[in-house]
Motif scaffolding. Structure first.
Motif: not given
Lengths: 300, 300
Positions: B37-40, A60, A211-212, B42-43, A57, A48-52, B49-51, A39
């Protein structure tokens, strides 16, 4: 470059051989192994740590749970689809008393790009007699980018077609992180090592979207602003991209100039271009170089 | 529950046996396999989606790249440190004509908790003659939680010490996701299946903070508000936790009442309690049950 692994057996003190196929590339004598704070890494690298974000991604979900460091000893250069010369080789091929303006790209070069980087030599920050180094990245690309080997051919035919002594071409083994302003800094450091004094930065350089939601992670001018703020420390001067448009009357001019003079701008979107390419339609020469179009069609 | 894997060889059509050690637990006949779709995910699950969020971190870094679904056939119940009865067994043990108020916890029960869940029976939404189901989760815990087997012993001695016919005890094989309001909904659905009509929700239920900045991901009352908004649809009524404090004069009272009456509140932080526990100091009985303190000391 991070050496990551899930292997519990790799330990500091061990030496491993890195290979590309059967070709020995380097040895690494490990001195440390740790479980990274991913993170924190993502926040610092990508903001950002968002995996979007494609970079977060990757860190992670694609990198292993351990990172290792150690002493690297090179044995052989890898053999690549794009022959990538070493920083020293590139430096030695460039004039050492003139400014060298790097142009980073990860797509085929069309007319607007060509105009953009040749006109960068007229920028107030670039000295008399400067040259451009067109320096495309040729590591693994985004899913919707044109494959590296095809891009390579487009660059080679264009180098031959244009044969401009002010324009040098070389290739960079690097995969984009889409880290926006922080990636601009990284590119400037890398290009300094290749002998460049200036670096062209466009709107949204290395930008990425969720990505979302499709929301931008960085502001359109974040990369330019961060580059300017760090230029002195880095010893590389950023050159902002001109916003060029094509018009019937005068060819490529800046958008501001075209508006001021009321010129009739011609536009062709990337999507429309790809449609025309697939459909076998004539691509206007103001948009793309014939030699490049031919390569893209032959390798579609 | 997600069946995740990195195994390229597992395919729809195959049937696998799930085991706990040597004990066969279930078969799964796979019908689908996909790259999530892991980002989706998590959201939708965690609202981010922040880790830096422990749930997103788990999905991104601990789960494999494929998810698989299929037909599950139970063979044997797992043998657990906490004996977890099935939903049907628990339902059958509860009065079927009275309200059942579930109390979720993942820490030892101290006096304030005990007062809180017994007084919940007096809540205006709970009918005459209701009972409490103390239903601790006993899956893998957070790193700084007390180990499951020790917690189990604290619950068992307290059940014996208090022997209150209005208080039932059972254990839930579940690991917290720290998903805030969405997790409150999940807990309500699970407890409905165990025969509960009401569910106690505290401030910050299943809340979590960024592992880097310490910022809260959810508002303090998000879980209560989301639970209230969905109560009718779920068929489970949320009971907000009373904010209880201990005072010399009248024992446990609400914080509002204590302020109104100018009572002298006694406080003991969790950190101070753990210090006293380690230091062998006497723990005040207004704070913790003697039987629970004894178990915690014996298993420190």
């Amino acid at each position: 470059v991070v050496f990551d692994t899930d292997d519990e057996d790799l330990k500091p003190g061990m030496t491993i051989l890195l290979k590309d196929g059967d070709r020995p590339i380097a040895t690494v004598k490990f001195t440390e192994k740790f479980a990274p704070n991913k993170p924190l890494e993502c926040l610092k690298c990508y903001g950002t740590s968002q995996i979007e974000h494609p970079g977060s991604l990757m860190v992670a979900t694609e990198r292993g749970r351990y990172y290792m460091g150690g002493e690297v000893t090179g044995l052989n250069l890898p053999i690549r689809e794009f022959p990538c010369r070493t920083p020293k080789e590139v430096r030695d091929s460039l004039p050492d008393d003139k400014d060298v303006v790097a142009f980073q790209c990860r797509n085929p070069v069309h007319r607007a790009h060509y105009e953009l980087f040749t006109r960068a030599l007229d920028d107030e920050n670039v000295g008399e007699g400067g040259v451009v180094l067109v320096h495309p990245t040729c590591g693994p690309t985004q899913a919707d980018d044109i494959p590296g080997n095809v891009r390579y051919k487009t660059y080679e035919v264009l180098k031959e077609e244009t044969a401009d002594p002010r324009v040098k071409w070389d290739y960079l083994p690097y995969s984009m992180h889409m880290a926006g302003p922080r990636e601009a800094i990284q590119h400037m450091i890398i290009r300094k090592n290749f002998g460049c004094t200036h670096f062209i930065i466009g709107r949204d350089m290395a930008g990425s979207k969720s990505s979302i939601t499709g929301d931008d992670f960085y502001g359109a001018y974040d990369a330019q602003d961060t580059a300017k703020a760090n230029a002195e420390k880095l010893g590389v001067t950023p050159v902002p991209s001109l916003n060029l448009v094509y018009c019937e009357e005068e060819g490529y001019v800046t958008a501001d100039f075209a508006e001021e003079k009321g010129l009739s701008i011609k536009k062709l979107s990337g999507t429309k271009f790809r449609q025309m390419l697939r459909g076998g339609e004539d691509i206007p020469e103001w948009f793309a170089f014939k030699s490049v179009v031919k390569v893209l069609r032959e390798n579609a």
